[in-house]
Write a protein that holds these residues in place. Structure first.
Motif, PDB file in Angstrom:
ATOM      1  N   MET A 190      56.288 -49.400  80.421  1.00 31.53           N
ATOM      2  CA  MET A 190      57.300 -48.738  79.923  1.00 31.53           C
ATOM      3  C   MET A 190      58.317 -49.406  78.946  1.00 31.53           C
ATOM      4  O   MET A 190      58.980 -48.847  78.050  1.00 31.53           O
ATOM      5  N   ALA A 191      58.787 -50.662  79.289  1.00 34.30           N
ATOM      6  CA  ALA A 191      59.670 -51.240  78.528  1.00 34.30           C
ATOM      7  C   ALA A 191      59.336 -51.362  77.198  1.00 34.30           C
ATOM      8  O   ALA A 191      60.082 -51.491  76.233  1.00 34.30           O
ATOM      9  N   SER A 192      58.051 -51.504  76.805  1.00 35.64           N
ATOM     10  CA  SER A 192      57.767 -51.430  75.426  1.00 35.64           C
ATOM     11  C   SER A 192      58.374 -50.292  74.550  1.00 35.64           C
ATOM     12  O   SER A 192      58.325 -50.477  73.264  1.00 35.64           O
ATOM     13  N   HIS A 193      58.653 -49.107  75.287  1.00 31.85           N
ATOM     14  CA  HIS A 193      59.290 -48.159  74.398  1.00 31.85           C
ATOM     15  C   HIS A 193      60.667 -48.412  74.156  1.00 31.85           C
ATOM     16  O   HIS A 193      61.182 -47.450  73.209  1.00 31.85           O
ATOM     17  N   LEU A 194      61.442 -49.199  74.724  1.00 31.40           N
ATOM     18  CA  LEU A 194      62.922 -49.164  74.489  1.00 31.40           C
ATOM     19  C   LEU A 194      63.038 -49.601  73.285  1.00 31.40           C
ATOM     20  O   LEU A 194      62.516 -50.652  72.633  1.00 31.40           O
ATOM     21  N   HIS A 195      64.273 -49.178  72.646  1.00 26.46           N
ATOM     22  CA  HIS A 195      64.694 -49.766  71.310  1.00 26.46           C
ATOM     23  C   HIS A 195      65.310 -50.870  71.752  1.00 26.46           C
ATOM     24  O   HIS A 195      65.644 -51.226  72.774  1.00 26.46           O
ATOM     25  N   PHE A 213      65.880 -44.376  85.300  1.00 28.16           N
ATOM     26  CA  PHE A 213      66.344 -45.579  84.202  1.00 28.16           C
ATOM     27  C   PHE A 213      66.759 -44.907  82.748  1.00 28.16           C
ATOM     28  O   PHE A 213      67.659 -45.179  82.199  1.00 28.16           O
ATOM     29  N   ALA A 214      65.751 -43.790  82.542  1.00 31.21           N
ATOM     30  CA  ALA A 214      66.048 -43.256  81.214  1.00 31.21           C
ATOM     31  C   ALA A 214      67.274 -42.284  81.280  1.00 31.21           C
ATOM     32  O   ALA A 214      68.114 -42.369  80.468  1.00 31.21           O
ATOM     33  N   VAL A 215      67.544 -41.685  82.284  1.00 34.29           N
ATOM     34  CA  VAL A 215      68.741 -40.797  82.393  1.00 34.29           C
ATOM     35  C   VAL A 215      69.930 -41.765  82.496  1.00 34.29           C
ATOM     36  O   VAL A 215      71.037 -41.312  81.912  1.00 34.29           O
ATOM     37  N   ASP A 238      62.895 -43.172  99.556  1.00 41.64           N
ATOM     38  CA  ASP A 238      63.039 -44.288 100.482  1.00 41.64           C
ATOM     39  C   ASP A 238      62.044 -45.312  99.627  1.00 41.64           C
ATOM     40  O   ASP A 238      62.015 -46.642 100.300  1.00 41.64           O
ATOM     41  N   GLY A 239      61.630 -45.070  98.379  1.00 41.80           N
ATOM     42  CA  GLY A 239      60.801 -46.184  97.809  1.00 41.80           C
ATOM     43  C   GLY A 239      61.463 -46.309  96.551  1.00 41.80           C
ATOM     44  O   GLY A 239      62.428 -47.108  96.528  1.00 41.80           O
ATOM     45  N   PRO A 240      61.162 -46.030  95.302  1.00 43.47           N
ATOM     46  CA  PRO A 240      61.631 -46.776  94.093  1.00 43.47           C
ATOM     47  C   PRO A 240      62.985 -46.200  93.549  1.00 43.47           C
ATOM     48  O   PRO A 240      63.609 -46.721  92.634  1.00 43.47           O
ATOM     49  N   LEU A 241      63.326 -44.999  94.206  1.00 43.56           N
ATOM     50  CA  LEU A 241      64.778 -44.420  93.585  1.00 43.56           C
ATOM     51  C   LEU A 241      65.935 -45.309  93.570  1.00 43.56           C
ATOM     52  O   LEU A 241      66.663 -45.407  92.574  1.00 43.56           O
ATOM     53  N   ALA A 242      66.197 -46.056  94.632  1.00 39.54           N
ATOM     54  CA  ALA A 242      67.430 -46.866  94.848  1.00 39.54           C
ATOM     55  C   ALA A 242      67.312 -47.998  93.957  1.00 39.54           C
ATOM     56  O   ALA A 242      68.263 -48.351  93.050  1.00 39.54           O
ATOM     57  N   ALA A 247      68.802 -49.395  86.259  1.00 36.25           N
ATOM     58  CA  ALA A 247      69.359 -48.882  85.152  1.00 36.25           C
ATOM     59  C   ALA A 247      71.124 -49.050  84.935  1.00 36.25           C
ATOM     60  O   ALA A 247      71.446 -49.453  83.655  1.00 36.25           O
ATOM     61  N   ILE A 248      71.567 -49.240  86.037  1.00 35.17           N
ATOM     62  CA  ILE A 248      72.980 -49.430  85.850  1.00 35.17           C
ATOM     63  C   ILE A 248      73.175 -50.996  85.412  1.00 35.17           C
ATOM     64  O   ILE A 248      74.141 -50.859  84.509  1.00 35.17           O
TER      65      ILE A 248
END
Length: 507
Positions: free
Chosen positions: A1-6, A328-330, A377-381, A387-388
């Motif tokens: 996923m990180a490859s798409h970040l500017h 992350f994106a939001v 209870d998985g990846p959300l937190a 992202a922050i």
């Protein structure tokens, strides 16, 4: 996923451009911006969608662990090694021309990827995509800088970056849905109509521009950088299969490091180097680039391996794994502006110290859930905290990099920082693949453990529960290594980044 970040300093490359010689009408400037957004969407959508589809690609093409790493690494290798020379080529030969060439090359490479019958040909196509992106990405930023006066560039870049954030949100969902319900090859075919539309709009509305004072291109530096990185990366990815004492591994590793040393020597002697070593005399510039290397190493490595754990261990569908990336994106899309204002008020040191440490905490939280955990209870937190942290860190990087050098070197300094971020992703996938393999082999004790690792990642049938548990333990080790890298980046930021600006004394 990180490859798409500017890149962390894309804004710096835009702001450092000279004032346009001729003004464009507001309508034409909007069309110019639309052309750059359309062109950049090729890399944003492709990069964000491909990450969650990698497990399906590995299964369908019967690729081994090293091969699936190279599906990512081939792209990052050519992009990271050539992105600086791509920007210089636009200045010398015409920014619109180089941007269009990048779009066409990326589109043709996408078609090759969509048709690839073997993983080897897919890797070749991905390398060609990286070449196209190395021309397209700096070309889009150069077109914005050449078309908008300095007082309008902030808003123009904000629109371009906002579109990237939007594509970052929908890309993983698209990739996951296609992997689940259609064919992952459609991820590459999406690029063709977008490329055709980009070429038409660019040809009609974007004026040609170039820098008449631009000097020669650093071809030697580009070749040495790409060959050296390729040797080191290849050695790291195949060593778990061939053994660290294998002559091919030793030759590639030692040869790659020798070529990288040659790159440094060449840059010190070139009249027009693509990476002027004099920039690193600034402690702030050196520190912020080391921070960038560690932080993007952590982010890129984590985002490469996370979908495999979500899909193979947690039982997520590819679509749900894509949805796991949404926070992350939001967060980055909504709060980057606020993070920039906080850095302006309190200084880059606080943001570049606290942000990476928070990102490290988020990565550690991503390692925490036990097998079978759900989304909440998985990846959300972990994804939200990550992202922050990244939002706090990425914005101030531009100001710190540009403030660390003379104004005339701000553009090349921003380009170097972007290249460091891309190379960090390349090294992360290779080095963390070694960590994953070592922990998995140690956890299984199976003499065929390396082949078993490939089966787990590809979703093989009738896998023993012990193999799934060993993969999850290996994934946790990778994520904790990423967390440590991010925290170390924060420490470096706290020590080297500039503090709050002191008010000028009143006369």
């Amino acid at each position: 996923m990180a490859s798409h970040l500017h890149g962390p300093c894309d804004r710096g490359e835009v702001q450092a451009a000279p004032r346009p010689e001729t003004g464009l009408s507001p309508t034409r400037k909007r069309w110019v911006l639309a052309a750059t957004v359309l062109g950049s969407s090729l890399t944003f959508i492709d990069g964000s969608a491909l990450g969650v589809a990698l497990p399906s690609i590995q299964r369908d093409l019967q690729a081994g662990t090293a091969a699936v790493q190279w599906v990512s690494n081939a792209y990052l290798l050519t992009l990271g090694a050539l992105v600086l020379i791509g920007g210089a080529a636009g200045d010398r030969f015409g920014r619109r021309r180089v941007f269009l060439i990048g779009v066409v090359v990326f589109a043709l490479a996408s078609a090759a990827c969509g048709l690839a019958p073997t993983v080897e040909l897919l890797i070749a196509g991905r390398a060609l995509q990286g070449l196209g992106a190395a021309l397209l990405t700096p070309g889009a930023l150069a077109v914005i800088g050449a078309s908008f006066p300095p007082e309008e560039r902030g808003r123009a870049f904000g629109t371009w970056a906002g579109a990237g954030a939007l594509f970052g949100m929908v890309g993983p969902l698209i990739g996951g849905w296609l992997a689940d319900h259609a064919d992952w090859r459609l991820i590459f075919w999406i690029n063709l109509p977008l490329a055709v539309l980009t070429v038409i709009v660019t040809w009609r509305v974007v004026p040609e521009s170039r820098d008449e004072t631009a000097k020669g291109l650093d071809g030697l530096g580009a070749v040495l950088a790409m060959a050296g990185l390729a040797g080191v990366t290849w050695a790291l990815t195949v060593a778990p299969d061939l053994g660290w004492r294998d002559l091919r591994v030793l030759a590639a590793g030692v040869g790659g490091m020798a070529l990288m040393a040659g790159f440094v020597i060449a840059e010190a002697q070139q009249r027009h180097p693509m990476m002027p070593l004099g920039l690193f005399r600034s402690p702030v510039f050196s520190g912020v680039n080391l921070l960038t290397l560690l932080l993007y190493f952590a982010l890129s490595g984590a985002m490469f391996f996370l979908p495999f754990d979500l899909i193979r261990v947690q039982g997520f569908s590819a679509t749900l794994a894509g949805a796991a990336m949404l926070p992350f994106a939001v967060v980055m899309g909504l709060f980057s502006g606020l993070a920039g204002r906080l850095a302006d008020r309190f200084g880059a040191r606080l943001s570049l110290g606290l942000g990476p440490i928070l990102a490290g905490l988020g990565l550690a939280l991503l390692a925490w859930p036990a097998p079978g955990a759900g989304y909440v209870d998985g990846p959300l937190a972990g994804m939200t905290v990550l992202a922050i942290g990244m939002t706090l860190a990425v914005g101030p990087l531009t100001a710190a990099v540009m403030g660390a050098v003379e104004p005339g070197h701000a553009g090349v300094a921003s380009g170097v920082n972007n290249a460091v971020a891309r190379v960090a992703g390349l090294l992360a996938v290779a080095l963390l693949g070694v960590v994953l393999s070592a922990v998995f082999v140690s956890g299984t004790g199976d003499p065929q453990a390396r082949a078993l690792l490939g089966e787990v990642m590809a979703g093989g049938a009738d896998l023993p529960p012990e193999a799934i548990d060993a993969f999850h333990a290996a994934f946790r080790a990778v994520m904790l290594a990423c967390a440590a890298g991010a925290v170390l980046a924060g420490v470096i930021g706290a020590l080297t980044a500039p503090g709050p600006a002191r008010p000028s004394p009143t006369p």
